[in-house]
Design a protein around this motif. Structure first.
Motif, PDB file in Angstrom:
ATOM      1  N   UNK A 512      36.422  39.682  26.775  1.00  0.00           N
ATOM      2  CA  UNK A 512      36.913  40.895  27.414  1.00  0.00           C
ATOM      3  C   UNK A 512      37.800  40.557  28.591  1.00  0.00           C
ATOM      4  N   UNK A 513      37.739  41.342  29.656  1.00  0.00           N
ATOM      5  CA  UNK A 513      38.595  41.161  30.824  1.00  0.00           C
ATOM      6  C   UNK A 513      38.219  39.885  31.576  1.00  0.00           C
ATOM      7  N   UNK A 514      39.219  39.267  32.204  1.00  0.00           N
ATOM      8  CA  UNK A 514      39.040  38.038  32.972  1.00  0.00           C
ATOM      9  C   UNK A 514      39.357  38.321  34.436  1.00  0.00           C
ATOM     10  N   UNK A 515      38.424  38.002  35.334  1.00  0.00           N
ATOM     11  CA  UNK A 515      38.637  38.211  36.773  1.00  0.00           C
ATOM     12  C   UNK A 515      38.897  36.873  37.446  1.00  0.00           C
ATOM     13  N   UNK A 516      40.055  36.772  38.090  1.00  0.00           N
ATOM     14  CA  UNK A 516      40.405  35.597  38.877  1.00  0.00           C
ATOM     15  C   UNK A 516      40.320  35.976  40.356  1.00  0.00           C
ATOM     16  N   UNK A 517      39.574  35.175  41.149  1.00  0.00           N
ATOM     17  CA  UNK A 517      39.428  35.450  42.578  1.00  0.00           C
ATOM     18  C   UNK A 517      39.821  34.219  43.371  1.00  0.00           C
ATOM     19  N   UNK A 518      40.473  34.434  44.501  1.00  0.00           N
ATOM     20  CA  UNK A 518      40.876  33.311  45.335  1.00  0.00           C
ATOM     21  C   UNK A 518      41.256  33.752  46.731  1.00  0.00           C
ATOM     22  N   UNK A 519      41.309  32.787  47.648  1.00  0.00           N
ATOM     23  CA  UNK A 519      41.650  33.086  49.037  1.00  0.00           C
ATOM     24  C   UNK A 519      43.152  33.216  49.249  1.00  0.00           C
ATOM     25  N   UNK A 520      43.935  32.598  48.364  1.00  0.00           N
ATOM     26  CA  UNK A 520      45.391  32.611  48.531  1.00  0.00           C
ATOM     27  C   UNK A 520      46.080  33.036  47.247  1.00  0.00           C
ATOM     28  N   UNK A 521      47.301  33.535  47.405  1.00  0.00           N
ATOM     29  CA  UNK A 521      48.109  33.877  46.244  1.00  0.00           C
ATOM     30  C   UNK A 521      48.382  32.632  45.403  1.00  0.00           C
ATOM     31  N   UNK A 522      48.610  31.514  46.077  1.00  0.00           N
ATOM     32  CA  UNK A 522      48.941  30.273  45.367  1.00  0.00           C
ATOM     33  C   UNK A 522      47.811  29.828  44.447  1.00  0.00           C
ATOM     34  N   UNK A 523      46.568  29.913  44.932  1.00  0.00           N
ATOM     35  CA  UNK A 523      45.446  29.464  44.103  1.00  0.00           C
ATOM     36  C   UNK A 523      45.345  30.276  42.819  1.00  0.00           C
TER      37      UNK A 523
END
Length: 567
Positions: A512-523
């Motif tokens: 299903x849906x994939x959640x990407x989380x990070x502190x920076x836009x670059x990561x």
């Protein structure tokens, strides 16, 4: 200049673009004789300082001997370890700051910093400022533990955290940062714990349970105080004028009570005569009297009234006391009169040394009631709090416009305290209260262009460029799927929710849906690139724009909405 202070000679190497600005900083440094520095500047044969390579430094310094300079500073953006050329140059080479706007701060504190060869010095400058505060507090603690209360100034207050750590405030110690969970009874226990975690991560030392005026929730207090202490090593205060809620706070283990006034003090003292109450309980006194808890407005009467409350409490053994003269909002009813009341109170306390307890101030009474950015107001109010010798700085993060205000208050308290112990104005100290603006200056373009396209005025050269630019823009939907972007200010993370099409699900083994989380836009965009979630150029531009906007909204504590400009 102190005759014992050795003159340091420093060579600054920079690129073409920043040369003039670095030279101005060197001149400013050299003219401030108390710094005892002599800075010279030379220009490397590169436009941008980050492009300076070992060969440039070796060539520029080949004619120098060991005694010419104490050391050489390179821009912090250089990507290599300056230790690499240690054997080829007679003079030590270190890294300075990344941005020229921070260079003077570094030079002003150069003797207190162990200069780096790998990482930019501005990181160390911030650490050095915090270390100076920590060392000063450590020294004060040793003095207090051996000599006790100082003969002059506000008394020192002592609190003990759930883990047993002794926390000192008042006197010459920094104030406690107290963060209120406004309308605490409206939240579930899980939500209260989440807010507590967020407040602690933002710098709060005391979690205040804000009760609701006109309601009574002693049972909630009895549940929540032990619950927070079980999960977090933090002090807790109960904010209420109702005696049943105050008693609930005391019996459940609260460390401070906000607020004792002319009405509830009678019931409070009666209770403490029937039941044993720890005399180290923190008590914040407020200038309200009568059954209606009417505010005392006259500054002189307010000071006398607060001190009279303290005398009654002290005669019953309570000494962890703070005075709240009640800071008010600007214009209506008026902030200046309330600040004057603090001055009158402090002046009166100088003649009442036995009751010279520190003051307490609520910053939220100002910034929650002004439609303006909070960071500048909080910094100024924190500086005022330091001048008023406040032991408690009370803040909230209630309305959307105050998002991030606890973190801003912590930073501002540190700046104010560092300024005080350094006996210096709060500038060029390695700490600051900036959120949006900064002391750095943007670089100006120096390169010439053969042709110019000004889209702001629709000035486009005729020919191939015009034909291509004036084509209708077409956003092409990606074959892989699409994104939705969010920010979570409580965790300070960017969230990119990817909704994959069937072919992408199959390729990546997704259900299903994939959640990407990070502190920076670059990561996040690096992960997107590695997973090949974007293939269309127009989609890549869109993703880059939203990620950058999301990262910026986190940095300035602004609300983020996809496809919408930041407020």
């Amino acid at each position: 200049m102190d005759k014992m202070t050795e003159l340091l000679r420093i060579l600054l190497i920079t690129g073409e673009k920043s040369h003039d600005e670095i030279r101005q900083i060197a001149t400013k440094t050299n003219t401030q004789k108390e710094l005892a520095l002599q800075c010279d500047v030379i220009k490397a044969p590169v436009d941008v300082s980050a492009f300076i390579q070992p060969k440039h430094v070796i060539s520029l310094c080949s004619g120098f001997s060991k005694g010419d300079y104490n050391f050489i500073l390179l821009p912090g953006f250089t990507t290599w370890d300056t230790h690499e050329i240690a054997e080829q140059i007679a003079i030590p080479v270190f890294k300075g700051t990344r941005f020229s706007g921070d260079l003077f701060d570094l030079l002003a504190n150069i003797r207190d910093i162990e200069l780096p060869t790998k990482k930019a010095a501005d990181y160390l400058l911030r650490n050095r400022s915090q270390q100076k505060i920590d060392k000063h507090i450590e020294l004060l603690t040793k003095i207090y533990s051996t000599k006790g209360q100082l003969k002059t100034g506000p008394r020192v207050l002592t609190f003990t955290s759930p883990s047993g750590e002794i926390i000192l405030t008042g006197g010459k110690f920094p104030p406690l940062l107290i963060a209120e969970i406004v309308d605490c009874p409206k939240y579930s226990e899980e939500e209260i714990l989440e807010k507590t975690r967020y407040f602690i991560n933002s710098g709060a030392q005391v979690i205040d349970l804000g009760m609701i005026f006109g309601q009574s929730h002693p049972d909630l207090i009895r549940r929540v105080v032990p619950l927070i202490k079980k999960n977090h090593d933090v002090l807790i205060s109960v904010d209420s004028i109702k005696i049943e809620e105050i008693i609930a706070g005391i019996e459940s283990g609260a460390d401070l009570i906000l607020s004792i006034d002319g009405e509830n003090i009678n019931e409070f003292l009666q209770y403490t005569q029937r039941v044993h109450v720890n005399r180290n309980l923190g008590l914040v006194l407020i200038p309200l009297e009568g059954s209606s808890h009417k505010a005392i407005t006259n500054p002189e009467k307010k000071a006398e009234f607060l001190i009279s409350l303290a005398k009654r409490l002290k005669s019953n053994g309570f000494t962890n006391i703070m005075y709240d003269a009640l800071l008010k909002s600007p214009i209506s009813p008026g902030m200046m009169d309330s600040l004057y009341a603090y001055q009158v109170l402090n002046k009166k306390l100088q003649t009442e040394s036995e009751f010279h307890y520190p003051t307490f101030i609520g910053l939220h009474n100002v910034f929650e009631l002004v439609d303006a950015d909070t960071s500048g107001m909080i910094t100024l109010l924190s500086l005022i709090a330091q001048e008023l010798d406040c032991a408690g700085v009370f803040t909230t993060e209630f309305s959307p416009k105050t998002l991030g205000s606890i973190r801003e208050t912590k930073r501002s308290i540190d700046l104010a305290y560092l300024s005080k112990i350094s006996k210096s104005p709060p500038t060029n100290m390695g700490l600051d209260g900036f959120t949006v603006k900064s002391k750095r200056k943007s670089l100006s373009r120096t390169e010439a262009a053969s042709q110019e396209v000004d889209l702001s005025t629709n000035t486009i050269p005729e020919g191939i460029l015009q034909n291509l630019i004036e084509r209708d823009y077409e956003f092409i939907h990606d074959s892989t799927g699409y994104f939705k972007f969010y920010v979570d200010h409580s965790t300070r993370l960017i969230e990119a929710l990817f909704i994959p099409f069937d072919s992408t699900k199959e390729r990546l083994g997704l259900k299903g849906k994939l959640l990407l989380k990070g502190k920076t836009a670059e990561s996040i965009y690096q992960a997107i690139n590695k997973l090949e979630l974007v293939k269309e150029v127009s989609h890549a531009f869109y993703v880059g724009k939203e990620l950058s906007k999301a990262e910026y909204s986190l940095s300035i504590n602004a609300a983020y909405f996809e496809d919408t400009d930041l407020d």
